[in-house]
Scaffold this motif. Structure first.
Motif, PDB file in Angstrom:
ATOM      1  N   SER A   1      19.180 -35.143  34.426  1.00  0.00           N
ATOM      2  CA  SER A   1      18.476 -35.611  33.225  1.00  0.00           C
ATOM      3  C   SER A   1      17.988 -34.456  32.356  1.00  0.00           C
ATOM      4  O   SER A   1      17.105 -34.633  31.529  1.00  0.00           O
ATOM      5  CB  SER A   1      17.310 -36.509  33.608  1.00  0.00           C
TER       6      SER A   1
ATOM      7  N   ALA B   1      17.513 -32.069  29.375  1.00  0.00           N
ATOM      8  CA  ALA B   1      17.723 -32.241  27.936  1.00  0.00           C
ATOM      9  C   ALA B   1      18.260 -30.940  27.357  1.00  0.00           C
ATOM     10  O   ALA B   1      17.533 -29.963  27.284  1.00  0.00           O
ATOM     11  CB  ALA B   1      16.400 -32.610  27.260  1.00  0.00           C
TER      12      ALA B   1
ATOM     13  N   GLN C   1      15.150 -35.089  29.810  1.00  0.00           N
ATOM     14  CA  GLN C   1      15.346 -36.049  28.736  1.00  0.00           C
ATOM     15  C   GLN C   1      14.294 -37.144  28.823  1.00  0.00           C
ATOM     16  O   GLN C   1      13.906 -37.535  29.909  1.00  0.00           O
ATOM     17  CB  GLN C   1      16.728 -36.676  28.848  1.00  0.00           C
TER      18      GLN C   1
ATOM     19  N   MET D   1       8.539 -31.061  23.988  1.00  0.00           N
ATOM     20  CA  MET D   1       9.285 -30.625  22.802  1.00  0.00           C
ATOM     21  C   MET D   1       8.320 -30.269  21.673  1.00  0.00           C
ATOM     22  O   MET D   1       8.541 -29.319  20.925  1.00  0.00           O
ATOM     23  CB  MET D   1      10.241 -31.723  22.358  1.00  0.00           C
TER      24      MET D   1
ATOM     25  N   PHE E   1      13.744 -26.102  13.966  1.00  0.00           N
ATOM     26  CA  PHE E   1      14.155 -25.636  15.290  1.00  0.00           C
ATOM     27  C   PHE E   1      14.366 -26.817  16.231  1.00  0.00           C
ATOM     28  O   PHE E   1      15.373 -26.900  16.934  1.00  0.00           O
ATOM     29  CB  PHE E   1      13.095 -24.679  15.853  1.00  0.00           C
TER      30      PHE E   1
ATOM     31  N   VAL F   1      20.693 -28.160  22.151  1.00  0.00           N
ATOM     32  CA  VAL F   1      22.028 -28.103  21.557  1.00  0.00           C
ATOM     33  C   VAL F   1      22.265 -26.811  20.777  1.00  0.00           C
ATOM     34  O   VAL F   1      23.335 -26.212  20.834  1.00  0.00           O
ATOM     35  CB  VAL F   1      22.233 -29.326  20.644  1.00  0.00           C
ATOM     36  N   VAL F   2      21.224 -26.382  20.081  1.00  0.00           N
ATOM     37  CA  VAL F   2      21.398 -25.229  19.181  1.00  0.00           C
ATOM     38  C   VAL F   2      21.832 -23.980  19.944  1.00  0.00           C
ATOM     39  O   VAL F   2      22.507 -23.114  19.406  1.00  0.00           O
ATOM     40  CB  VAL F   2      20.093 -24.967  18.392  1.00  0.00           C
TER      41      VAL F   2
ATOM     42  N   ALA G   1      17.474 -28.754  15.379  1.00  0.00           N
ATOM     43  CA  ALA G   1      18.704 -28.093  15.815  1.00  0.00           C
ATOM     44  C   ALA G   1      18.855 -28.151  17.331  1.00  0.00           C
ATOM     45  O   ALA G   1      19.963 -28.262  17.847  1.00  0.00           O
ATOM     46  CB  ALA G   1      18.707 -26.641  15.340  1.00  0.00           C
ATOM     47  N   ALA G   2      17.718 -28.069  18.042  1.00  0.00           N
ATOM     48  CA  ALA G   2      17.803 -28.026  19.503  1.00  0.00           C
ATOM     49  C   ALA G   2      17.948 -29.419  20.101  1.00  0.00           C
ATOM     50  O   ALA G   2      18.726 -29.624  21.033  1.00  0.00           O
ATOM     51  CB  ALA G   2      16.569 -27.322  20.070  1.00  0.00           C
ATOM     52  N   PHE G   3      17.195 -30.372  19.585  1.00  0.00           N
ATOM     53  CA  PHE G   3      17.197 -31.723  20.174  1.00  0.00           C
ATOM     54  C   PHE G   3      17.486 -32.775  19.114  1.00  0.00           C
ATOM     55  O   PHE G   3      16.613 -33.580  18.771  1.00  0.00           O
ATOM     56  CB  PHE G   3      15.844 -32.013  20.840  1.00  0.00           C
ATOM     57  N   PRO G   4      18.705 -32.791  18.568  1.00  0.00           N
ATOM     58  CA  PRO G   4      18.981 -33.726  17.467  1.00  0.00           C
ATOM     59  C   PRO G   4      18.812 -35.183  17.871  1.00  0.00           C
ATOM     60  O   PRO G   4      18.432 -36.008  17.050  1.00  0.00           O
ATOM     61  CB  PRO G   4      20.431 -33.409  17.086  1.00  0.00           C
TER      62      PRO G   4
END
Lengths: 344, 215
Positions: free
Chosen positions: B179, B181, A168, A100, A133, B184-185, A136-139
């Motif tokens: 799994s 990830a 994850q 990330m 970014f 979300v955006v 927003a993508a991985f709160p």
């Protein structure tokens, strides 16, 4: 016949150069950031070191890639992208998966910097664009805080850091809440001493207000940074935070808590003062700072999020050209209201 | 007094049939180049199947209504032409709406009001007014086919990228296991803007490269 000797050279202002170029200023900002990085590594161990290294290296690589792709002169050596990488890493929670971090660092340089045209053309602070970014993508991952000063921080790398790309993370320790989240969702204030020294959970570089203040003081003393922006932010947070605290001290944090918690100090000293995305006029800098402080308190007190520094700065970045336009100083000799061109 | 036929056939600047067809796919792609029809583009491309359904429905409506308008172009009075066009488009939208309901109620629910909103899709009215109402059946249908396929392909790319990153799947088939990830955006409207912006940028960049090469 004697050749004409040039004794007088005529050109337009500026006539006196201070010797401060991009590379020199950026070098001093890096000096000011080194103690912050050092404390981050001391507080969070391998997680902090790896995140910093990965973020900076990915920022370098993206910079080289985009400079080539867009056929722009290489701007790697001036250090601005190094600062983007360091600042971006310092805003991340410890234990964020490295993949990330890679995505965010690429977004910071690609979306934040080169989409707008590269060095000195970015509307928003690139490091914060990268963080926004990721937020927003991985709160979920962006609001999972590892405990500070964990006993095994130098003996093993957290497994969440090494999650496979697109997967994850598995957190092997119980995550702790940041001071702002503790106050907002559990109504538990954190002692001010911990906040000031940095022995609380939080993003890598935001925890120790003391060290950030020292770095900021160094830059201001060197004349590398406008003191008006951090001053405006701190004044607005203290005043607006103070008023809301007086109105409802059960619900809202005290002004000192507001000042020393979350990313406020890091944002005020190193993010909001980005010379590209902040105003250029003196009065404009102060107004810009006040605006950031106001938005921070509004988001923290009445918004859905526990922390609002990032969005406050990005918002003020967008407004800063308008602030400059509004508070344009009069050219020497011109009377107010006399043929003044405004926002032509 | 009979209405004067206003839509007199004109000789188009692009007489070659293949070019009439091909321009919509790339050079004048309705989404990436003309940036038209943004409402369905941003709203329903959160998964590949939704995007594809919307693309095919629009393609169907576009081809049928352009064909019919081309046939009727001498009959439709000039002053009432927009109302006439909308009536024709609405007829085919209703057919598409019922067809989607019959095939998959789930997708129909996911698309919501956006199927009905094809009526006011500016690509369709734009192609009718600018092309079909002035041309014979064959070029009108070819133009509509090109534009419709270009629209559907662009939607599919957008929906594919958003579903891949936002849900880790393509057409519902999970690619990364349990799994994964999710980004979300990508499923939110802001992700639509983001991916669309990057794709428009990429297409513009490629086109500039092509233009420089052909110089």
């Amino acid at each position: 016949m004697e050749p004409l000797r040039k004794t007088l050279s005529i050109h337009t202002s500026p006539h006196i150069a201070s010797g401060a170029d991009v590379a020199r200023i950026m070098r001093h900002v890096i000096y000011a950031l080194l103690p912050v990085c050092g404390f981050a590594i001391y507080a969070f161990g391998w997680a902090a070191l790896l995140t910093l290294v990965v973020a900076v290296v990915v920022c370098w690589l993206s910079e080289v890639l985009f400079c080539r792709l867009l056929r722009k002169p290489a701007t790697l050596a001036d250090g601005s992208v190094t600062i983007t990488g360091i600042l971006f890493a310092l805003t991340l929670p410890p234990g964020l998966p490295l993949w990330m971090t890679v995505v965010g660092a690429f977004a910071a340089v690609g979306l934040g910097k080169f989409l707008f045209g590269g060095l000195a053309a970015n509307v928003f602070n690139p490091a914060l664009v990268g963080r926004a970014f990721l937020q927003a993508a991985f709160p979920g991952a962006m609001t999972t805080w590892s405990p500070v000063l964990a006993a095994d921080r130098f003996s093993q790398i957290p497994s969440s850091l090494l999650a496979a790309p697109f997967m994850q993370p598995n957190y092997d320790t119980v995550s702790s809440a940041s001071p702002l989240a503790l106050l907002k969702f559990e109504h538990t204030p954190t002692p001010l001493g911990d906040l000031f020294l940095g022995t609380t959970a939080g993003s890598l570089g935001e925890t120790s207000s003391l060290i950030i203040l020292l770095g900021g003081a160094y830059l201001i003393a060197r004349g590398m940074m406008s003191w008006r922006i951090p001053a405006g932010i701190l004044v607005a947070v203290a005043v607006v935070g103070g008023i809301s605290y007086v109105a409802d001290s059960e619900r809202f944090g005290s002004p000192l808590f507001m000042l020393f918690s979350g990313g406020l100090m890091l944002g005020a000293m190193f993010m909001a003062t980005d010379p590209v995305s902040s105003p250029v006029t003196h009065r404009g800098c102060f107004v810009y700072g006040l605006l950031i402080g106001l938005v921070v308190v509004v988001i923290r007190n009445w918004g859905g999020l526990a922390e609002g520094v990032m969005y406050a700065i990005l918002f003020a970045n967008a407004v800063s050209p308008h602030i400059d336009n509004w508070l344009q100083p009069l050219p020497f000799g011109r009377k107010p209201g006399h043929g003044r061109e405004r926002g032509s | 007094m009979a209405h004067k036929p206003i839509n007199i056939p004109v000789v188009t600047a692009e007489p070659v049939d293949t070019d009439v067809f091909i321009k919509g796919l790339w050079r004048q792609n309705p989404i990436f180049v003309q940036v038209l029809g943004m409402c369905p583009t941003l709203a329903v491309t959160n998964s590949a199947i939704n995007a594809l359904t919307m693309g095919l429905a629009t393609l169907f409506v576009l081809v049928m209504s352009c064909g019919l308008v081309s046939l009727l172009r001498r009959v439709i009075p000039h002053h009432g032409r927009i109302a006439g066009f909308v009536l024709i488009v609405a007829t085919f939208v209703t057919i598409a709406d019922y067809a989607i309901q019959a095939v998959s109620l789930e997708v129909h629910k996911a698309l919501g009001a956006f199927v009905s909103l094809i009526v006011v899709n500016c690509i369709i009215l734009g192609r009718i007014e600018a092309f079909a109402a002035k041309n014979d059946l064959k070029p009108a249908v070819l133009d509509a086919l090109g534009m419709g396929l270009g629209f559907a392909a662009a939607l599919l790319v957008l929906g594919g990228v958003r579903e891949l990153l936002g849900s880790g799947s393509i057409f519902g088939a999970r690619l990364f296991g349990e799994s994964f990830a999710p980004w979300v955006v990508m499923l939110l409207p802001s992700g639509g803007f983001l991916v669309l912006g990057v794709l428009v940028l990429g297409v513009a960049w490629l086109k500039t490269g092509q233009a420089e090469e052909s110089k």
